[in-house]
Design a protein around this motif. Sequence first.
Motif, PDB file in Angstrom:
ATOM      1  N   THR A  40       0.843  -1.189   0.000  1.00 52.95           N
ATOM      2  CA  THR A  40       0.000   0.000   0.000  1.00 52.95           C
ATOM      3  C   THR A  40       0.878   1.239   0.000  1.00 52.95           C
ATOM      4  N   THR A  41       0.231   2.395  -0.194  1.00 54.55           N
ATOM      5  CA  THR A  41       0.917   3.677  -0.087  1.00 54.55           C
ATOM      6  C   THR A  41       0.437   4.362   1.183  1.00 54.55           C
ATOM      7  N   GLN A  42       1.349   4.953   1.927  1.00 52.20           N
ATOM      8  CA  GLN A  42       0.969   5.602   3.177  1.00 52.20           C
ATOM      9  C   GLN A  42       1.079   7.108   3.061  1.00 52.20           C
ATOM     10  N   VAL A  43       0.056   7.811   3.524  1.00 53.35           N
ATOM     11  CA  VAL A  43       0.055   9.264   3.602  1.00 53.35           C
ATOM     12  C   VAL A  43       0.056   9.658   5.077  1.00 53.35           C
ATOM     13  N   ASP A  44       1.081  10.374   5.494  1.00 54.04           N
ATOM     14  CA  ASP A  44       1.181  10.875   6.862  1.00 54.04           C
ATOM     15  C   ASP A  44       0.717  12.321   6.886  1.00 54.04           C
ATOM     16  N   MET A  45      -0.119  12.672   7.862  1.00 55.36           N
ATOM     17  CA  MET A  45      -0.596  14.051   7.968  1.00 55.36           C
ATOM     18  C   MET A  45      -0.676  14.471   9.425  1.00 55.36           C
ATOM     19  N   LEU A  46      -0.570  15.779   9.622  1.00 55.06           N
ATOM     20  CA  LEU A  46      -0.785  16.367  10.933  1.00 55.06           C
ATOM     21  C   LEU A  46      -2.168  17.018  10.908  1.00 55.06           C
ATOM     22  N   ARG A 120       9.604  18.109  11.003  1.00 58.38           N
ATOM     23  CA  ARG A 120      10.981  17.800  10.595  1.00 58.38           C
ATOM     24  C   ARG A 120      11.112  16.354  10.126  1.00 58.38           C
ATOM     25  N   GLN A 121      10.356  15.458  10.748  1.00 61.50           N
ATOM     26  CA  GLN A 121      10.416  14.046  10.372  1.00 61.50           C
ATOM     27  C   GLN A 121       9.708  13.774   9.041  1.00 61.50           C
ATOM     28  N   HIS A 122       8.787  14.660   8.649  1.00 69.90           N
ATOM     29  CA  HIS A 122       7.991  14.441   7.440  1.00 69.90           C
ATOM     30  C   HIS A 122       8.198  15.563   6.416  1.00 69.90           C
ATOM     31  N   ILE A 123       9.331  16.225   6.480  1.00 71.88           N
ATOM     32  CA  ILE A 123       9.563  17.386   5.636  1.00 71.88           C
ATOM     33  C   ILE A 123       9.664  16.986   4.167  1.00 71.88           C
ATOM     34  N   GLU A 124       9.049  17.803   3.298  1.00 74.12           N
ATOM     35  CA  GLU A 124       9.094  17.602   1.848  1.00 74.12           C
ATOM     36  C   GLU A 124       9.546  18.910   1.201  1.00 74.12           C
ATOM     37  N   GLY A 125      10.851  19.152   1.261  1.00 78.20           N
ATOM     38  CA  GLY A 125      11.393  20.359   0.653  1.00 78.20           C
ATOM     39  C   GLY A 125      10.996  21.638   1.353  1.00 78.20           C
ATOM     40  N   GLN A 156       4.755  17.289  -3.682  1.00 75.12           N
ATOM     41  CA  GLN A 156       5.879  17.170  -2.769  1.00 75.12           C
ATOM     42  C   GLN A 156       5.710  18.224  -1.679  1.00 75.12           C
ATOM     43  N   ALA A 157       4.899  17.916  -0.703  1.00 78.98           N
ATOM     44  CA  ALA A 157       4.605  18.850   0.381  1.00 78.98           C
ATOM     45  C   ALA A 157       4.173  18.068   1.606  1.00 78.98           C
ATOM     46  N   THR A 158       4.342  18.669   2.755  1.00 79.80           N
ATOM     47  CA  THR A 158       3.917  18.043   4.008  1.00 79.80           C
ATOM     48  C   THR A 158       2.451  18.396   4.249  1.00 79.80           C
ATOM     49  N   PRO A 159       1.555  17.407   4.328  1.00 82.64           N
ATOM     50  CA  PRO A 159       0.123  17.686   4.454  1.00 82.64           C
ATOM     51  C   PRO A 159      -0.317  17.972   5.884  1.00 82.64           C
ATOM     52  N   ILE A 160      -1.061  19.051   6.027  1.00 85.66           N
ATOM     53  CA  ILE A 160      -1.629  19.436   7.310  1.00 85.66           C
ATOM     54  C   ILE A 160      -3.115  19.692   7.110  1.00 85.66           C
ATOM     55  N   LEU A 161      -3.928  19.042   7.902  1.00 80.12           N
ATOM     56  CA  LEU A 161      -5.378  19.202   7.830  1.00 80.12           C
ATOM     57  C   LEU A 161      -5.851  20.073   8.974  1.00 80.12           C
ATOM     58  N   PHE A 162      -6.659  21.098   8.643  1.00 77.91           N
ATOM     59  CA  PHE A 162      -7.367  21.841   9.683  1.00 77.91           C
ATOM     60  C   PHE A 162      -8.842  21.494   9.545  1.00 77.91           C
ATOM     61  N   VAL A 193       2.013  29.680  13.701  1.00 72.62           N
ATOM     62  CA  VAL A 193       2.957  28.709  14.262  1.00 72.62           C
ATOM     63  C   VAL A 193       3.704  27.990  13.145  1.00 72.62           C
ATOM     64  N   LEU A 194       2.983  27.614  12.104  1.00 71.74           N
ATOM     65  CA  LEU A 194       3.605  26.925  10.973  1.00 71.74           C
ATOM     66  C   LEU A 194       4.620  27.830  10.278  1.00 71.74           C
ATOM     67  N   ALA A 195       4.237  29.086  10.048  1.00 69.81           N
ATOM     68  CA  ALA A 195       5.127  30.016   9.358  1.00 69.81           C
ATOM     69  C   ALA A 195       6.361  30.340  10.184  1.00 69.81           C
ATOM     70  N   ALA A 196       6.241  30.280  11.516  1.00 71.32           N
ATOM     71  CA  ALA A 196       7.381  30.584  12.390  1.00 71.32           C
ATOM     72  C   ALA A 196       8.396  29.453  12.454  1.00 71.32           C
ATOM     73  N   ASP A 197       8.043  28.290  11.936  1.00 70.34           N
ATOM     74  CA  ASP A 197       8.952  27.150  11.951  1.00 70.34           C
ATOM     75  C   ASP A 197      10.041  27.368  10.892  1.00 70.34           C
ATOM     76  N   PRO A 198      11.302  27.384  11.276  1.00 72.08           N
ATOM     77  CA  PRO A 198      12.375  27.630  10.299  1.00 72.08           C
ATOM     78  C   PRO A 198      12.481  26.554   9.228  1.00 72.08           C
ATOM     79  N   ASP A 199      11.922  25.373   9.484  1.00 72.73           N
ATOM     80  CA  ASP A 199      11.953  24.315   8.475  1.00 72.73           C
ATOM     81  C   ASP A 199      10.896  24.510   7.382  1.00 72.73           C
ATOM     82  N   VAL A 200       9.957  25.426   7.579  1.00 71.11           N
ATOM     83  CA  VAL A 200       8.897  25.687   6.604  1.00 71.11           C
ATOM     84  C   VAL A 200       9.337  26.808   5.677  1.00 71.11           C
TER      85      VAL A 200
END
Length: 410
Positions: A40-46, A120-125, A156-162, A193-200
């Motif tokens: 299967t294919t796995q999609v990880d999301m926050l 950081r663990q799920h970063i996509e560029g 190629q992006a880290t998915p976040i659901l609100f 909070v997301l924008a303040a993350d230096p990894d984003v």
Amino acid sequence: MKLLRLTHLAVLIGFLPALTGCGHPSGVMQPVALAAGTTTTQVDMLVATTRQPSGDPRTLFNGERSPKPFMTDVAVSIPPKREPGTVQWPQRLPPNPATDFAVTRVKQIDTIPEGRAWFRQHIEGGHALVFIHGFNNKYEDSVFRLAQIVHDSGMQATPILFTWPSRAQLTGYEYDKESTNYSRTALEQSLRVLAADPDVKDITILAHSMGTWLAMESLRQMGIRDGHVNAKIHNVILASPDIDIQVFAKQFVEMGEPAPKFTIFVSQDDRALAASSFITGNVSRLGAIDPSKEPYRSRLEKAGITAIDLTKVKTEDSLHHGKFAESPEIVQLIGQRLMTGQTLTDSNVSLGQGVAAVVGGTARTVGAVAGAAVAAPLTIVEQPTGKPQPTGTQVEEDLESDRKPTPLSR
């Protein structure tokens, strides 16, 4: 009178399963284990939410409002054989990962540092996608829909659901709308909070239906506080936006400059928006606009807003309200072009890449607008009712108005 209006609405759209996701078991959030050898294919999301915890691991959250937001790490397994644009709901529980969408991991995240560690663990560029669902969605509906979009788009992006508190009932339109207002500060804070993350590095917001109202209100709040939207928010994609046309114009102006790049997916055959127009007093919705009409075409082109007409795009959705996710060509273009800051109308887009489907059969106009934004004209989808509708001049004035509040009297 209110009951009569809701009864008329139910008769008007008449196909509740298309909105509610009926026909599949409820309570699919209980994680299942993958059998050895399962491919299967796995999609990880926050997942961030203003919903109230249900106390049941099968649902996690219900449709009531919580004063405290929650974050959850969720993994969704997608089966190998399926039609792009579809969610393979299980017909019985527990789901079979070989044939069904299935949740394989659920983990609560309690602090912002934990959330940043997850990113950081799920970063996509450094690219982040924030998805905001629409009216009449359960928690699990929005989780599976985002998993489908991420998988089918190839982004190629880290998915976040609100996900905001929706009771997932046809008669809950007013409750759902107020829930978006209830959640707008929480979404604004989440984006900060997301924008303040230096990894984003950059953020794309993809909002659907009533969720577009929540997105616009949160960005407007941010703009009013800071004078402009955070610079990391590069793209805002509004799919079938259920927003009053004139209100959208005001929201857009009041979020300040520089504004993110806006793309709007519209369809004149959207039955859900026709129903929304009826229940809101026959006011035209932004998602039902016609990209061939003036004066809106040139006015919104001047505002730098791109509108893509999906009227002639065909999907299995009887309401014609979810084409952005259910058309393989459209969802792939979202992931491959819009997510990377490219337009859908420049000279590098060939018809073989699906532009004919995207512009709903008007591919002959692509060359004429190469390198420029396609305007988003605003027209009426419902039959004339005798009620006054906003004119082109009114919308133009709203889009070009001074961003300072105008006093009621001098």
